[in-house]
Scaffold this active site. Structure first.
Site, short mmCIF file in Angstrom:
data_model
loop_
_atom_site.label_atom_id
_atom_site.label_comp_id
_atom_site.label_asym_id
_atom_site.label_seq_id
_atom_site.Cartn_x
_atom_site.Cartn_y
_atom_site.Cartn_z
N GLU A 104 -86.09 12.69 -34.31
CA GLU A 104 -85.98 12.34 -35.72
C GLU A 104 -84.56 11.90 -36.09
O GLU A 104 -84.39 10.97 -36.86
CB GLU A 104 -86.40 13.52 -36.58
CG GLU A 104 -86.65 13.08 -38.01
CD GLU A 104 -86.74 14.25 -38.96
OE1 GLU A 104 -86.65 15.40 -38.51
OE2 GLU A 104 -86.90 13.99 -40.16
N ASP A 105 -83.57 12.58 -35.56
CA ASP A 105 -82.22 12.37 -36.06
C ASP A 105 -81.26 11.64 -35.12
O ASP A 105 -80.12 11.40 -35.48
CB ASP A 105 -81.57 13.73 -36.41
CG ASP A 105 -82.23 14.37 -37.61
OD1 ASP A 105 -82.91 13.64 -38.34
OD2 ASP A 105 -82.06 15.58 -37.80
#
Ligand code: MN
Length: 748
Positions: A104-105
């Site tokens: 996600e990051d």
């Protein structure tokens, strides 16, 4: 943005001198701590995988810091450690936890993870990424997300376990977030994650999640209860050690290997009981609990637990109403234990929990412990049944996501009852379940055709709630069809779902009839049977869809023949324009246009405010209370206290309708507040109390009532106060009156 990690990940690096060498050492230290926390034997392959995951996560997050300024990698290490140490999960989960925020990051992709660690880890990461990508903009999207969270259960339970570890660490480190984020995350935790942890049997994690949530939602109350708990700790320990002394001696004589633990209560559970039962801290705290854990062979554990029960009740009188045997009939989440409440010589009730070491591990670590005892088929059954039931509901296509959440939450929270079929087969149902729920539980066909039931050989209506131990025989008829009102007396998600499905089918069948009627009428008018003409009719009747139009036509609610001013031009249906009402501008739009700036809080009590607001009567806020505004349907903005019993649901389900609010100009406004008090009856007491309220504090009393019963009085005063300080000062004064035992604010 709902995901605390993402927000923390993007925080700008704080301008402080950072000793990178020292940090590197600290990271390695924490990593080694993680390795030590992993239970059981680790093969060289396990070690290699964990090392690899750590290195990749370290590299991927190397430029990120948490909002606290710490290196981001502390977070995945901590989450992995919770997985290993507190949930007892193995290598795959530890690897997934280390990598949980990478896709996600960071630049790492799901395909990378799959190449590096294989499909299982990738599936778990995928599930975790989906959950944390949730956006909370409307209630139905929130509901859909909830559904997604639960769907991941069906893929791999480890997704939800790692997610719970992630949430737990975020709650432990929530201090560095902004206040509104804290409230939102705390609400979400109470709404969804704590109940999930409970359902999965992770009692410790559930209590900790709840305690952290309370710490942010109600800092003052949390501190107060926490402080009193600490103060009472020494007394509790002394009492317990005296209480267990004779039990210890007897158990030693019988040759048991065992451990006895005093069980401190969680802050949240005390707070909850105080609220629910309207009792003081002391009354909740007064019931002590001890847990006796015996080390014994699996085939002896049941008999041994009852032997211990016999020892305990040789010394202390049991309360026959408080015996719970979850060994013979385990809870659906797998919990097994024998509970009894006995009277100590000092006149104090003590709850005694008796269980084997295996049962204790399951109670502490839930699901994960089950996996460790996998060979023990019989014991995993109850849990598998529960998971299967969830999957069943989830895999149903269609339906409204919001309804689904409400149905599901009902099942998430409720306790269980155990009932039997006519051949003695056992069925678990949530408490409150009716004969109709039972029918649907047996088979959806039986549910749909159910006309009644015999409970313990007596004929009862479908709506009859069942009790544990009931034996039920369902009576069916081929002519029966599900009715709309059935929905009011079923509680299981499965029954609700099936009934709604059947009602939808009925509606669909009617719609077919309606469609034919609409097409016939169009032809009679000499108009074309096509989409634009049908759309014109949908708009005219303000139906939500063609389907809805057909249904209403079939039911005779819309009569096409009577449409006024209808014209047909070139096969086109031409209908008069219906004026749009100004009132249809939504309240949100009105609020936004008046307030202008979206982030500015609503000022309550400010004359210049042109927005209609009302103080909600469910929690009766007064100036000084921590409050928020909620945009209600049709009733303007309602002001609630942050600790309103409805707040959790409102904040987590309808976050987009929450308006920040604070008090202004408090001295000019007066609020009606209620105070309840009780004590020992004494001549002149009523007089003393009324004098304090009316004279000493210069407050306006609106109503006062007293009741006296066998020397105990209870009273309630409604008075006008300026704000919370004013109210608290008044309550303090009342507390100091001789004979008064308890003084508390009345919420509603
Ligand atoms: Mn995370």
């Amino acid at each position: 943005m709902s995901n605390p990690d993402a927000a923390q990940g993007k925080a700008p690096v704080q301008k402080v001198e950072i000793d990178l060498e020292k940090e590197k050492a600290e990271i390695l230290l924490r990593y080694r701590g993680l390795l030590r926390s992993i239970r059981g034997v680790r093969t060289p392959e396990d070690s290699r995988l964990i090392r690899k995951a750590f290195n990749i996560a370290l590299e991927a997050h190397k430029d990120q810091r948490r909002k606290s300024g710490e290196p981001y990698i502390y977070h995945p290490i901590a989450v992995a450690r919770i997985c290993a140490e507190e949930i007892g999960l193995g290598t795959t989960s530890v690897v997934a936890a280390l990598l949980h925020d990478t896709v996600e990051d960071t630049d790492l992709t799901l395909d990378d993870v799959k190449d590096l660690f294989g499909p299982t880890v990738a599936t778990i990461i995928d599930g975790l990424t989906k959950i944390s990508g949730m956006q909370f903009t409307t209630d139905s999207i929130q509901a859909e997300n909830f559904r997604k969270v639960l769907l991941t259960l069906a893929q791999d339970v480890r997704v939800i376990l790692v997610k719970l570890a992630d949430r737990l660490h975020n709650m432990r480190t929530l201090d560095s977030m902004a206040r509104d984020k804290q409230l939102k995350i705390a609400s979400e935790t109470l709404f969804l994650y704590a109940p999930l942890a409970h359902r999965l049997g992770l009692y410790n994690i559930k209590s900790e999640l709840e305690d952290h949530s309370l710490r942010f939602k109600e800092p003052a109350i949390y501190e107060d209860i926490n402080m009193r708990l600490k103060k009472g700790e020494a007394v509790r320990k002394r009492f317990i050690s005296r209480f267990i002394l004779p039990i210890r001696e007897a158990m030693d004589k019988e040759g048991f290997a065992y451990e006895i633990k005093g069980r401190p209560k969680s802050v949240h559970s005390i707070y909850n009981k105080m609220l629910k039962k309207h009792v003081s801290f002391e009354e909740v705290y007064d019931v002590f609990a001890v847990r006796i854990i015996i080390d014994t062979r699996n085939e002896l554990e049941k008999a041994d637990c009852w032997k211990v029960y016999s020892i305990v009740t040789d010394y202390y009188q049991p309360n026959p109403d408080r015996l719970r045997d979850w060994i013979s009939l385990p809870k659906a989440n797998g919990y097994e234990s024998l509970h009894t409440t006995v009277m100590s010589p000092g006149g104090r009730w003590v709850e005694v929990q008796i269980r084997s070491k295996r049962m204790d591990e399951i109670a502490e670590m839930g699901l994960a412990a089950h996996y460790r005892y996998k060979d023990d088929e019989e014991h995993t059954n109850a849990l598998d049944n529960w998971l299967n039931r969830i999957r069943e509901v989830l895999e149903e296509p269609g339906g409204n996501a919001l309804d689904f959440v409400n149905d599901f939450k009902l099942n998430l929270f409720s306790d269980e009852i155990v009932v039997f079929t006519p051949n003695g087969e056992m069925r678990n149902l949530p408490s409150g379940a009716t004969a109709l729920d039972f029918a649907f539980d047996i088979h959806s066909q039986i549910g749909r055709q159910c006309i009644g039931a015999k409970v313990n050989h007596k004929l009862v209506p479908l709506s009859q709630p069942l009790k544990s131990g009931d034996q039920i025989e369902v009576i069916t008829s081929k002519k029966q069809q599900p009715k709309e009102d059935w929905l009011t007396y079923v509680v299981t998600a499965k029954a609700r779902h099936r009934i709604k499905q059947a009602l939808r089918d009925q509606k669909r069948k009617l719609a077919v009839v309606g469609r034919e009627a609409v097409q016939r009428q169009l032809r009679t008018w000499g108009a074309k049977v096509d989409n634009p003409n049908i759309a014109a009719l949908v708009e005219h009747f303000r139906s939500s869809s063609p389907m809805d139009l057909y249904y209403q036509v079939a039911r005779g609610k819309h009569v096409l023949e009577t449409i006024q001013e209808l014209q047909i031009r070139g096969g086109r249906v031409v209908l008069p324009k219906i004026k749009r009402n100004e009132e249809e501008q939504s309240l949100e739009e009105v609020v936004a246009s008046i307030r202008g700036d979206k982030g500015a809080p609503l000022l309550i009590g400010d004359d210049l405010q042109k927005i209609d607001y009302q103080l909600s009567d469910c929690c009766n806020p007064i100036a000084g209370d921590d409050v928020f505004g909620f945009i209600s349907v049709g009733e303007g903005i309602k002001i609630h206290r942050v600790n309103c019993p409805n707040a959790v649901q409102l904040m987590s389900n309808f976050a987009y309708r929450i308006v920040k609010a604070r008090w202004k100009g408090k001295d000019t406004v007066e609020f009606l507040a209620g105070i309840r008090f009780s004590g020992i009856d004494d001549v002149g007491l009523v007089n003393k109390i009324t004098t304090i309220i009316s004279h000493e504090h210069n407050v306006n009393m609106r109503a006062i009532s007293f009741e006296s019963n066998d020397g105990i009085f209870a009273g309630k005063v409604m008075a006008y106060v300026h704000d919370t300080d004013h109210l608290n000062a008044l309550m303090d004064k009342l507390k100091r009156v001789r004979g008064v035992r308890s003084v508390e604010r009345v919420d509603h």
